[in-house]
Design a protein around this motif. Structure first.
Motif, PDB file in Angstrom:
ATOM      1  N   MET B   1       0.854  -1.190   0.000  1.00  0.00           N
ATOM      2  CA  MET B   1       0.000   0.000   0.000  1.00  0.00           C
ATOM      3  C   MET B   1       0.893   1.245   0.000  1.00  0.00           C
ATOM      4  N   THR B   2       1.066   1.813  -1.127  1.00  0.00           N
ATOM      5  CA  THR B   2       1.855   3.035  -1.184  1.00  0.00           C
ATOM      6  C   THR B   2       1.015   4.188  -0.668  1.00  0.00           C
ATOM      7  N   LYS B   3       1.683   5.315  -0.456  1.00  0.00           N
ATOM      8  CA  LYS B   3       0.973   6.463   0.082  1.00  0.00           C
ATOM      9  C   LYS B   3      -0.124   6.930  -0.881  1.00  0.00           C
ATOM     10  N   SER B   4       0.235   6.912  -2.177  1.00  0.00           N
ATOM     11  CA  SER B   4      -0.730   7.396  -3.166  1.00  0.00           C
ATOM     12  C   SER B   4      -1.953   6.493  -3.220  1.00  0.00           C
ATOM     13  N   ALA B   5      -1.720   5.204  -3.033  1.00  0.00           N
ATOM     14  CA  ALA B   5      -2.846   4.266  -3.067  1.00  0.00           C
ATOM     15  C   ALA B   5      -3.822   4.575  -1.946  1.00  0.00           C
ATOM     16  N   ILE B   6      -3.262   4.809  -0.780  1.00  0.00           N
ATOM     17  CA  ILE B   6      -4.115   5.130   0.357  1.00  0.00           C
ATOM     18  C   ILE B   6      -4.917   6.385   0.073  1.00  0.00           C
ATOM     19  N   SER B   7      -4.190   7.394  -0.393  1.00  0.00           N
ATOM     20  CA  SER B   7      -4.881   8.660  -0.597  1.00  0.00           C
ATOM     21  C   SER B   7      -5.924   8.521  -1.701  1.00  0.00           C
ATOM     22  N   LEU B   8      -5.693   7.589  -2.627  1.00  0.00           N
ATOM     23  CA  LEU B   8      -6.679   7.380  -3.677  1.00  0.00           C
ATOM     24  C   LEU B   8      -7.976   6.823  -3.064  1.00  0.00           C
ATOM     25  N   THR B   9      -7.767   5.774  -2.247  1.00  0.00           N
ATOM     26  CA  THR B   9      -8.937   5.182  -1.581  1.00  0.00           C
ATOM     27  C   THR B   9      -9.667   6.239  -0.777  1.00  0.00           C
ATOM     28  N   GLU B  10      -8.843   6.993  -0.055  1.00  0.00           N
ATOM     29  CA  GLU B  10      -9.442   7.996   0.809  1.00  0.00           C
ATOM     30  C   GLU B  10     -10.210   9.019  -0.016  1.00  0.00           C
ATOM     31  N   ARG B  11      -9.574   9.404  -1.100  1.00  0.00           N
ATOM     32  CA  ARG B  11     -10.215  10.402  -1.927  1.00  0.00           C
ATOM     33  C   ARG B  11     -11.558   9.871  -2.445  1.00  0.00           C
ATOM     34  N   LYS B  12     -11.497   8.628  -2.912  1.00  0.00           N
ATOM     35  CA  LYS B  12     -12.722   7.996  -3.378  1.00  0.00           C
ATOM     36  C   LYS B  12     -13.792   8.048  -2.302  1.00  0.00           C
ATOM     37  N   HIS B  13     -13.348   7.684  -1.122  1.00  0.00           N
ATOM     38  CA  HIS B  13     -14.259   7.635   0.002  1.00  0.00           C
ATOM     39  C   HIS B  13     -14.874   9.001   0.258  1.00  0.00           C
ATOM     40  N   ARG B  14     -14.006   9.994   0.218  1.00  0.00           N
ATOM     41  CA  ARG B  14     -14.473  11.358   0.475  1.00  0.00           C
ATOM     42  C   ARG B  14     -15.452  11.818  -0.573  1.00  0.00           C
ATOM     43  N   ILE B  15     -15.070  11.540  -1.824  1.00  0.00           N
ATOM     44  CA  ILE B  15     -15.970  11.926  -2.906  1.00  0.00           C
ATOM     45  C   ILE B  15     -17.327  11.304  -2.671  1.00  0.00           C
ATOM     46  N   HIS B  16     -17.275  10.038  -2.276  1.00  0.00           N
ATOM     47  CA  HIS B  16     -18.539   9.374  -2.049  1.00  0.00           C
ATOM     48  C   HIS B  16     -19.334  10.029  -0.946  1.00  0.00           C
ATOM     49  N   LYS B  17     -18.605  10.381   0.095  1.00  0.00           N
ATOM     50  CA  LYS B  17     -19.271  11.030   1.229  1.00  0.00           C
ATOM     51  C   LYS B  17     -19.936  12.316   0.787  1.00  0.00           C
ATOM     52  N   TYR B  18     -19.225  13.083   0.008  1.00  0.00           N
ATOM     53  CA  TYR B  18     -19.806  14.331  -0.487  1.00  0.00           C
ATOM     54  C   TYR B  18     -21.072  14.039  -1.278  1.00  0.00           C
ATOM     55  N   LYS B  19     -20.931  13.036  -2.167  1.00  0.00           N
ATOM     56  CA  LYS B  19     -22.086  12.663  -2.983  1.00  0.00           C
ATOM     57  C   LYS B  19     -23.277  12.335  -2.098  1.00  0.00           C
ATOM     58  N   MET B  20     -22.985  11.581  -1.047  1.00  0.00           N
ATOM     59  CA  MET B  20     -24.043  11.163  -0.139  1.00  0.00           C
ATOM     60  C   MET B  20     -24.715  12.359   0.511  1.00  0.00           C
ATOM     61  N   VAL B  21     -23.853  13.250   0.995  1.00  0.00           N
ATOM     62  CA  VAL B  21     -24.376  14.444   1.666  1.00  0.00           C
ATOM     63  C   VAL B  21     -25.228  15.239   0.696  1.00  0.00           C
ATOM     64  N   LEU B  22     -24.712  15.392  -0.527  1.00  0.00           N
ATOM     65  CA  LEU B  22     -25.456  16.128  -1.545  1.00  0.00           C
ATOM     66  C   LEU B  22     -26.796  15.477  -1.816  1.00  0.00           C
ATOM     67  N   ARG B  23     -26.752  14.147  -1.946  1.00  0.00           N
ATOM     68  CA  ARG B  23     -27.978  13.436  -2.252  1.00  0.00           C
ATOM     69  C   ARG B  23     -28.995  13.604  -1.126  1.00  0.00           C
ATOM     70  N   LYS B  24     -28.477  13.497   0.103  1.00  0.00           N
ATOM     71  CA  LYS B  24     -29.356  13.642   1.266  1.00  0.00           C
ATOM     72  C   LYS B  24     -29.968  15.037   1.273  1.00  0.00           C
ATOM     73  N   LEU B  25     -29.105  16.015   1.011  1.00  0.00           N
ATOM     74  CA  LEU B  25     -29.598  17.386   0.976  1.00  0.00           C
ATOM     75  C   LEU B  25     -30.678  17.529  -0.089  1.00  0.00           C
ATOM     76  N   LYS B  26     -30.387  16.939  -1.244  1.00  0.00           N
ATOM     77  CA  LYS B  26     -31.340  17.022  -2.340  1.00  0.00           C
ATOM     78  C   LYS B  26     -32.657  16.385  -1.922  1.00  0.00           C
ATOM     79  N   GLN B  27     -32.543  15.193  -1.334  1.00  0.00           N
ATOM     80  CA  GLN B  27     -33.751  14.486  -0.889  1.00  0.00           C
ATOM     81  C   GLN B  27     -34.538  15.341   0.093  1.00  0.00           C
ATOM     82  N   THR B  28     -33.811  15.847   1.093  1.00  0.00           N
ATOM     83  CA  THR B  28     -34.472  16.656   2.109  1.00  0.00           C
ATOM     84  C   THR B  28     -35.088  17.877   1.460  1.00  0.00           C
ATOM     85  N   GLY B  29     -34.348  18.447   0.512  1.00  0.00           N
ATOM     86  CA  GLY B  29     -34.850  19.619  -0.193  1.00  0.00           C
ATOM     87  C   GLY B  29     -36.151  19.311  -0.915  1.00  0.00           C
TER      88      GLY B  29
END
Ligand SMILES: Nc1ncnc2c1ncn2[C@@H]1O[C@H](COP(=O)(O)OP(=O)(O)OP(=O)(O)O)[C@@H](O)[C@H]1O
Ligand SMILES: Nc1ncnc2c1ncn2[C@@H]1O[C@H](COP(=O)(O)OP(=O)(O)OP(=O)(O)O)[C@@H](O)[C@H]1O
Ligand SMILES: [Mg+2]
Ligand SMILES: [Mg+2]
Lengths: 284, 277, 328, 277, 284
Positions: B1-29
């Protein structure tokens, strides 16, 4: 193999052992269900007696609907027998106890609990501290190859995974008597063999008393010390087959020709008992 | 697991989290705008009716009139006085109803014999017109807040009891069997099986009880009050100040909506395990 | 309101017999049905029912359909707005209603038009000042009883905030005092007499005696503008009926006493005492104390119950042209 | 199969049937005597209190006094007049509430968007103090039975809606999947899956609505009535005829108990499939 | 056997048939589940393409949790695929249709309906008259040996019986495409073989298109024309094995040595694909 042939003589309807005390002793058990509406009764188990020694691994086989689950549930204390007694260590039992744990035929997981929390369920009930419970649960999660699914709710698990959670839940309690109702039926051959092997290892180590229902004859022979054949409903014991394959066993034992011989013996016992029901069309 | 690999996973994860938050906001909206939209529409229709003169304002008021009145009374502090007075009665009466009603409902649902014995009494009590008994309450509990709390309590407790009884009675036998197989005590079965299974019933109970309790507050404040939204509504009603009547009704309704959505989202949370579709 | 509604709209010719007693009369004369509202059944206007049952209103061609609104005046006036109610009688909510645009006019006075309320003190209350820090029970919120309590306190310089002024709705004043729920209560007859008779409390002050109520009218008979417009004769007939009802009651006091005590559940003696005291003061001709009513408007304004912008010019609230004896 | 063999089987079957009937009778007997016993006990305590003179009969009445009054009024036919008047209002109002409330609840529970749009309005309506709106009802619906029916309807409909929404939302996904796999229409899914699954919720709804409707009847009859149990209670209350007040309350309560037990046994019937324990 | 060896050459990754039109055609199917809370996705099926000819009997095997049920549910139209298309007779389908019927992995019976009424359920939905529905249902009740349990509620049936009701319910609809998810897993060997035989007979008669999931390799080989081996999750097709045993088949075909050979082939394909997951401890 001379050993195998020699042992084979010991086989037959339950020979009276001079053993001190059976771990589990069932005497003249009768189970019947009553339909409150039509008033008809369905007799599921008829006068079954069975002694299981401490550390013995006993398997029940029989046709679908013959009364295996009923028998197991009665032993677990979940079903009121209409007659007979069940004893654990000589003491009659009527209710479930921490000395027994059940792997149910239906997975029956608590849908609002994740895999991990389903597996710690029994431990929680027993009042085991959370940390220890989780630690123990993890052990069996690993055994059931569910590490990646610890935080999944049952609705997000495949059928086989659910069954493995069900198994792990009971194993985690580390009961003196383990009652298993078709614990591997929904599993593919490889996963099944893996778990059979794990179970064998566990059993060799801990020498639990095990009563298992299965439809897989090779599984019954591989794992158990004795195979009990139930007749069609109402269940009576039509045959007991002592499985005197050497212990500890590994899956390689299946290559042993005596293994096939034993399998055949179980098979023909079931067949004979089922005879009256089997249709002419597909006699085997 | 190189550093970049970790940060890639993390980035993916974060992007997903944002997507989720956005979707939730949209739903609530969507949810908020739909619900709010319908209410706004109704208010607008009302306003138009009242401006058009088809209905007489002395009995029908209008949203803007109510709003003006509300701002005026809020500024003078009078509104808060009433709201706080009612709030206290509500919280105590409702709280007691939940604390007492949930266990009673559970017991009656859990033990068949208890239900047979006390079911009829409960039924008698929840069909008894409270308003006919108000004089008795006043005599027993005085004109202070006790009699009001009793009325709110009695208004709110029965939906809780009835729903919990039914919740307990429709519990899955298979899961109780699991609990029993681990020799769970009745208490444990209740906490680990019965309660989670009856969450939808509990939610309905709490939701209905909120409504009942609010109505109970208003009903109770007719008697022996010096403040409170019920007092305000009644006094205004008696003196034909329809704007104030509707102001009170609006406040209650707004609170009712808030509570309703609260129970709705809470019950959705508890249903997370039901899976995604 | 649609004319097909049974009770709906204004008074109308009712040829269709509604109940047994009226059926006979209907055969001889077409009756005009008037939906007439009163608050809860009470000694103050039970003589109306008494007269009705003795056929007084039928004589005037009126089928008087008396309905009671225990809940109070506002709902009754809503009935007017909805077109269901033609006439009725009760207290100052009529004035409040008129001020806020309910389409009715005062057309007469009932038998009793004074302020009927009395402050009664229990064991611990000897004078008005004693209610400081004590519980003072009143009637329904916004009703005349509540107003009277406020005005009595004002008159005696007791700030409202220093007493525990609590509306007790329809709960009997006697019970409130007897059970110690309140320390003092504003009540009407015959409860006051009962309280005094049983030694539970005593009269502290009569509202009618305080300054603001000296020249004051509390109760009114109203008719809806709709009825006044479409069937003025019916209004006239009802008021004529009222007059005759009062006269009839005066002539048949013993029967009235028996009737009232049976209907209202009071002991006959109490009812007799009450009537002996009150009948002499009854207003027979239905005349309205205009000055007293204007004063009532002022009091309501002070209590903030009246629309501040209401113009109390007589044509806005009064129409005395239907009184018996007044020309067309 | 000889003749005697058949008759033996038949005899066995018959014996069993008798046993079943006996057992059922016994069960019902226990149930009735338990429920009735508790109520009788309460009535006895009341009677003793009133005989002992601890409480004054003019506001506490007593069971025997109520009974006497009831017999008297039944004989004069007055009681029936009131009961029938109220019964009509109840049946129409309650019936409408069921007819309208069940479908609305189902729709709001079934379609998430609908719930988001109309849930808040429903919440606003069920927390709105009906009593404050009574003047409006009178204006809109008149003083005839319409406004009373509306009040009963509005009292009864909300527990139905709220319970049905929750019932729909807690439907088992597995079974809906089965229905869908046979390409069942939404309508068919509703009839074959959703409705049977939500029976406990429906039962609770109907049970609560009965109570609410009865209270609604009494509340409605305060306004401009000339007959009905509510009128009877109110008139008696205003004229200190406490026996009649309690007579009215008793009749309502007795009816409430009967309905409650009815829903209880009905829901038990629908639960036959749950098995025996 | 020369025949067997000759045929064996045809085996391999899906050879492009020149057949006119497949009954069921799956193209680049992707399935992934999303956990709305954690936001993680679980990919269950990855880019699977599969054509099934009319009247073909295809079996899917693979490890527990690999994505078989997901695949089946997607074909049934019960699960929205995240990519790819499913065609029946060339027409894309996205929803369930009367052309398909599913035997679910969990019995999923309607608990308030008796055996008979559960089996008529699909027919009811299809609007078939009651009399005819009952008649048809009775046929399959007989086949599933449930005659004595027609009026039992599911809660009074044994696990195996429930599964048979589940099977009969789908068969009673007589769909063009039958989708079965481990239809025999909870059955004892005799009942299972009986039903396998019935299914074979039925299939020979009606030539339905069948897609079945099973964990029993011998069952797969006995019944099907082709066995598809799925990799562990996310599922991809790792192997297709053509089962060119002669038709009509009877259970005797198991005695055929070529049967064992095929079984071995399936077995080793699964084993190989599972390799990465199988623990060293119990390598088989
Ligand atoms: N609703 C769901 N939400 C999230 N993940 C799911 C869901 N259903 C299934 N999965 C995941 O998809 C994967 C495949 O599941 P699937 O049920 O298709 O397996 P399977 O091959 O049928 O297994 P088995 O033989 O055990 O039945 C599993 O990892 C499972 O956890
Ligand atoms: N609750 C019940 N009420 C009535 N009959 C029942 C009930 N539970 C089981 N039975 C009947 O008892 C008999 C035995 O059922 P049991 O579940 O013990 O069978 P089994 O041997 O476990 O079968 P399987 O292998 O199919 O699981 C069956 O005929 C079944 O119909
Ligand atoms: Mg079983
Ligand atoms: Mg699966």
């Amino acid at each position: 193999m001379s050993l195998a042939v020699g042992q084979a003589v010991a086989e037959g309807i339950s020979s009276n052992q001079e053993q001190p005390q059976p771990k589990l002793s069932v005497e003249n058990l009768m189970i019947s269900y009553e339909n409150h509406k039509s008033g008809e009764t369905t007799e599921a188990v008829h006068n079954v007696s069975l002694d299981i020694k401490p550390g013995e691994f006993v398997t029940i086989v029989g046709l679908s609907g013959c009364g295996k689950s009923s028998f197991l549930n009665a032993v677990a204390g979940l079903l009121k027998a209409s007659g007979g007694t069940i004893r654990i260590d000589g003491k009659p039992v009527q209710r479930p106890g921490p000395d027994r744990a059940v792997v149910f035929q239906k997975a029956s997981l608590l849908p609002w609990r994740t895999t991990l929390k389903n597996i710690t369920y029994g431990l929680e009930i027993m009042g085991i501290p959370k940390r220890e419970a989780v630690e123990r649960a993890r052990k069996y999660i690993k055994m059931a190859k569910l590490e990646d699914y610890e935080n999944f709710y049952p609705s997000a698990l495949s059928g086989g995974m659910q069954q493995r959670v069900n198994l792990a839940r009971a194993l985690a309690c580390e009961p003196q008597v383990l009652l298993m109702d078709e614990p591997f039926s929904a599993l593919d051959a490889i996963t099944r063999e893996g778990l059979q092997n794990e179970l064998l290892l566990l059993w060799e180590l801990t020498k639990k008393t095990v009563l298992m229902v299965t439809h897989q004859i090779d599984e019954a022979v591989l794992l158990s010390d004795r195979v009990i054949v139930f007749s069609p409903r109402p269940a009576v014991i039509v045959k007991e087959i002592r499985i005197d394959l050497p212990r500890p066993r590994t899956p390689e034992v299946k290559q042993n020709p005596y293994f096939d011989q034993l399998t055949q013996r179980v098979w023909s016992a079931i067949n004979k008992s089922a005879g009256k029901r089997v249709n002419q069309d597909y006699e085997i | 697991m190189t550093k970049s690999a970790i940060s890639l996973t993390e980035r993916k994860h974060r992007i997903h989290k944002y997507k989720m938050v956005l979707r939730k906001l949209k739903q609530t909206g969507i949810s908020l705008s739909l619900g709010g939209g319908v209410i706004l529409l109704l208010l607008m229709i009302w306003e138009i009716f009242s401006i058009s003169g088809w209905v007489k304002p002395q009995f029908s008021s209008s949203p803007t009139r109510v709003l003006n009145k509300g701002l005026e009374m809020a500024a003078s502090g009078e509104l808060w006085k009433h709201t706080i007075a009612s709030g206290q009665i509500f919280i105590i009466g409702y709280g007691l109803a939940v604390l007492v009603g949930v266990p009673i409902g559970i017991l009656l649902g859990w033990y068949k014999r208890l239900n047979q014995a006390f079911g009829p009494v409960v039924a008698a009590m929840y069909t008894t017109p409270r308003i006919a008994l108000m004089p008795l309450f006043i005599i027993w509990f005085g004109l202070g807040s006790s009699s009001k709390i009793v009325l709110v309590f009695l208004s709110a407790i029965f939906p809780i009891i009835v729903n919990m009884v039914m919740g307990m009675r429709s519990i899955d036998g298979d899961l109780t069997k699991v609990a029993k197989s681990y020799s769970a005590s009745q208490r444990q079965i209740f906490w680990t099986i019965a309660l989670p299974m009856s969450v939808p019933f509990l939610m309905t109970a709490l939701q209905l009880a909120t409504g009942r309790a609010l109505i109970g507050v208003i009903g109770a404040e007719i008697f022996g009050s010096k403040a409170g939204l019920g007092y305000m509504i009644m006094y205004a009603g008696a003196t034909f100040q329809t704007d104030i009547v509707f102001l009170g009704v609006f406040i209650i309704a707004a609170f009712g909506i808030a509570m309703d959505r609260f129970w709705f989202y809470l019950s959705q949370r508890f249903d997370a395990w039901r899976g995604n579709d | 309101s649609s004319p097909s509604n049974v009770n709906g709209g204004t008074a109308k010719e009712s040829g269709n017999p509604s109940s047994g007693a009226e059926q006979n009369a209907a055969e001889t004369k077409k009756l005009t049905k008037i939906v007439y509202v009163q608050l809860k059944p009470d000694l103050t206007d039970i003589h109306t029912d008494f007269a009705k049952e003795n056929g007084i209103y039928e004589k005037h061609g009126i089928d008087l359909d008396v309905i009671h609104f225990d809940a109070g005046g506002p709902e009754a006036l809503a009935g007017v707005a909805g077109g269901d109610i033609d006439m009725g009688n009760f207290g100052t909510p009529i004035l409040t209603g008129i001020s806020r645009g309910v389409p009715i006019k005062v057309v007469a006075s009932p038998a009793i038009r004074e302020n009927p309320f009395v402050l009664v003190g229990g064991k611990k209350v000897e004078k008005v000042e004693d209610v400081k820090g004590k519980v003072l029970g009143t009637g329904a919120l916004g009703g005349g009883n509540h107003q009277a309590a406020k005005n009595i306190l004002k008159e005696y310089g007791v700030p409202e905030t220093e007493t525990d002024l609590r509306p007790a709705g329809g709960v009997d004043a006697y019970l409130l005092l007897e059970q110690g729920v309140v320390d003092a209560v504003v009540a009407t007859e015959p409860a006051v007499s009962r309280i005094e008779k049983d030694g539970i409390g005593k009269t502290i002050v009569k509202a009618a005696d305080i300054e603001v109520y000296k020249n004051y009218q509390h109760s009114f008979v109203f008719a809806s503008d709709e009825l006044i417009k479409t069937n003025p004769d019916a209004v006239r007939a009802v008021l004529a009926g009222h007059k005759e009802a009062i006269e009839y009651a005066k002539e048949h006091v013993e029967e009235l006493i028996a009737y009232a005590s049976e209907k209202l559940g009071y002991e006959e003696d109490l009812v007799r005492d009450y009537y002996q005291k009150i009948i002499p003061t009854w207003i027979v001709d239905g005349n309205v104390n205009v000055e007293g009513t204007l004063n009532a408007f002022e009091i309501l304004k002070d209590l903030n119950e009246l629309d501040k912008n209401f113009d109390t010019a007589q044509e806005n609230w009064l129409n005395l042209s239907f009184l018996p004896g007044s020309g067309k």
